[in-house]
Design a protein around this motif. Structure first.
Motif, PDB file in Angstrom:
ATOM      1  N   ASN A   1      -3.252  -3.457   2.801  1.00 15.33           N
ATOM      2  CA  ASN A   1      -4.405  -3.310   3.688  1.00 15.33           C
ATOM      3  C   ASN A   1      -5.595  -3.966   3.006  1.00 15.33           C
ATOM      4  O   ASN A   1      -6.040  -3.513   1.944  1.00 15.33           O
TER       5      ASN A   1
ATOM      6  N   GLY B   1       2.601  -4.413   9.676  1.00 16.03           N
ATOM      7  CA  GLY B   1       1.580  -3.938   8.761  1.00 16.03           C
ATOM      8  C   GLY B   1       1.945  -2.623   8.100  1.00 16.03           C
ATOM      9  O   GLY B   1       3.111  -2.214   8.059  1.00 16.03           O
ATOM     10  N   THR B   2       0.918  -1.939   7.589  1.00 17.72           N
ATOM     11  CA  THR B   2       1.126  -0.698   6.838  1.00 17.72           C
ATOM     12  C   THR B   2       1.512   0.477   7.717  1.00 17.72           C
ATOM     13  O   THR B   2       2.107   1.437   7.230  1.00 17.72           O
TER      14      THR B   2
ATOM     15  N   ASP C   1       0.855  -1.196   0.000  1.00 22.93           N
ATOM     16  CA  ASP C   1       0.000   0.000   0.000  1.00 22.93           C
ATOM     17  C   ASP C   1       0.886   1.240   0.000  1.00 22.93           C
ATOM     18  O   ASP C   1       1.654   1.464   0.943  1.00 22.93           O
TER      19      ASP C   1
END
Length: 319
Positions: free
Chosen positions: A113, A290-291, A10
């Protein structure tokens, strides 16, 4: 040896800035090709546009090698845009095509995501791993978290704890052990990997006082697979599997559910854990985070896990 490719993930997350930081740390020591929109990289990142991953080594000492993939919208750190979701999937497809055709040595993926992909591209998979398995035509893959001091595999992953006893079947556990053993042999170079399997219940059921799954079928399956030639032991009480002396007795631990597996590895070394997908026809690693929209664009995200993921991808491709 062909270099790995790194998908952008992302672009509103920390993926682009970590790619630049990872390149700055590794440069010619471990060339890789980043696939994404150069406009999404941090301002001032030196870039060379290349046409194939094989060209990365020639330019990586001075610039980040980029396989350009233009996105329809700009990337604002911390503000994901569903308009970019189709391009995120296109980058993944391009990366898979490169590794499956032999044009790249391995695939490392930056975080995505799922909700953004669902909103912007009707993404129909639970996550990265399942999408890659579908693209590769594989029915079942296994997630392994690997760090300097521990490798661990959760037999069940992103499901509610109350659903674990129903999801955990003899067929699932057997397949998890078989895939793990095969890839540790073929990719990690362990001729007879030692596999320790945890129990499901506290104290591995304590003879039926705290649960019956161990007595009903887990112990029997492990004994059966040991008789077939696997170096597998268990079920072991999960609370005594992860201290230093216990870890010295196995090459990988198979746990029954998500937190039983991930808590110990993240406690031992939070920053250097790497997600490895076993069972694919190509090598895939990813950082174990994660992002991180909350810190994206601030320049404070640490590239440690991504660097370790790239190093492992490169090492496995050489093996």
């Amino acid at each position: 040896m062909l270099p790995p490719v790194l998908s952008c993930g992302d672009p509103a997350g920390i993926g682009p800035e970590l790619a630049a930081k990872a390149w700055d740390q590794l440069r010619a020591d471990l060339p890789f090709a980043w696939i994404g929109d150069p406009a999404h990289l941090p301002e001032g990142t030196p870039v060379t546009l290349i046409d194939t991953p094989a060209e990365a080594a020639a330019v990586a000492s001075d610039t980040l090698p980029v396989l350009a993939h233009r996105f329809p919208a700009p990337a604002t750190p911390g503000q994901p845009d569903p308009a970019n979701a189709p391009a995120v999937i296109e980058v993944l497809d391009r990366a898979v095509d490169l590794v499956m055709s032999g044009a790249a040595g391995a695939l490392c993926t930056a975080p995505i995501n799922k909700k953004v992909l669902i909103d912007g591209a009707a993404f129909a998979h639970p996550g990265h791993t399942e999408y890659l398995a579908a693209r590769a035509g594989v029915d079942r893959v296994v997630m392994m978290l690997a760090g300097p001091d521990l490798r661990v595999v959760p037999a069940t992953i992103h499901i509610a704890l109350s659903d674990v006893p129903r999801a955990l079947t003899p067929a699932l556990l057997r397949e998890t052990i078989e895939i793990t053993a095969r890839d540790l042999k073929d990719r990690f170079g362990l001729p007879a990997p030692r596999i320790a399997v945890s129990g499901l219940n506290p104290h591995a059921g304590e003879g039926g006082a705290m649960g019956h799954e161990e007595l009903d079928w887990i112990a029997g399956l492990i004994a059966e697979m040991a008789a077939e030639g696997h170096a597998v032991t268990g079920p072991h009480p999960a609370d005594t599997m992860f201290h230093a002396a216990a870890r010295a007795r196995y090459d990988v631990a198979i746990a029954m559910y998500h937190d039983q597996a991930l808590i110990p590895i993240k406690t031992l070394d939070f920053d250097r854990g790497v997600n490895v997908t076993l069972g694919l026809p190509f090598i895939r690693t990813s950082p174990d985070h994660g992002t991180a929209y909350d810190i994206a664009g601030q320049g404070i995200a640490a590239p440690t896990s991504l660097v370790e993921a790239l190093k492992l991808a490169d090492r496995l491709s050489r093996t």
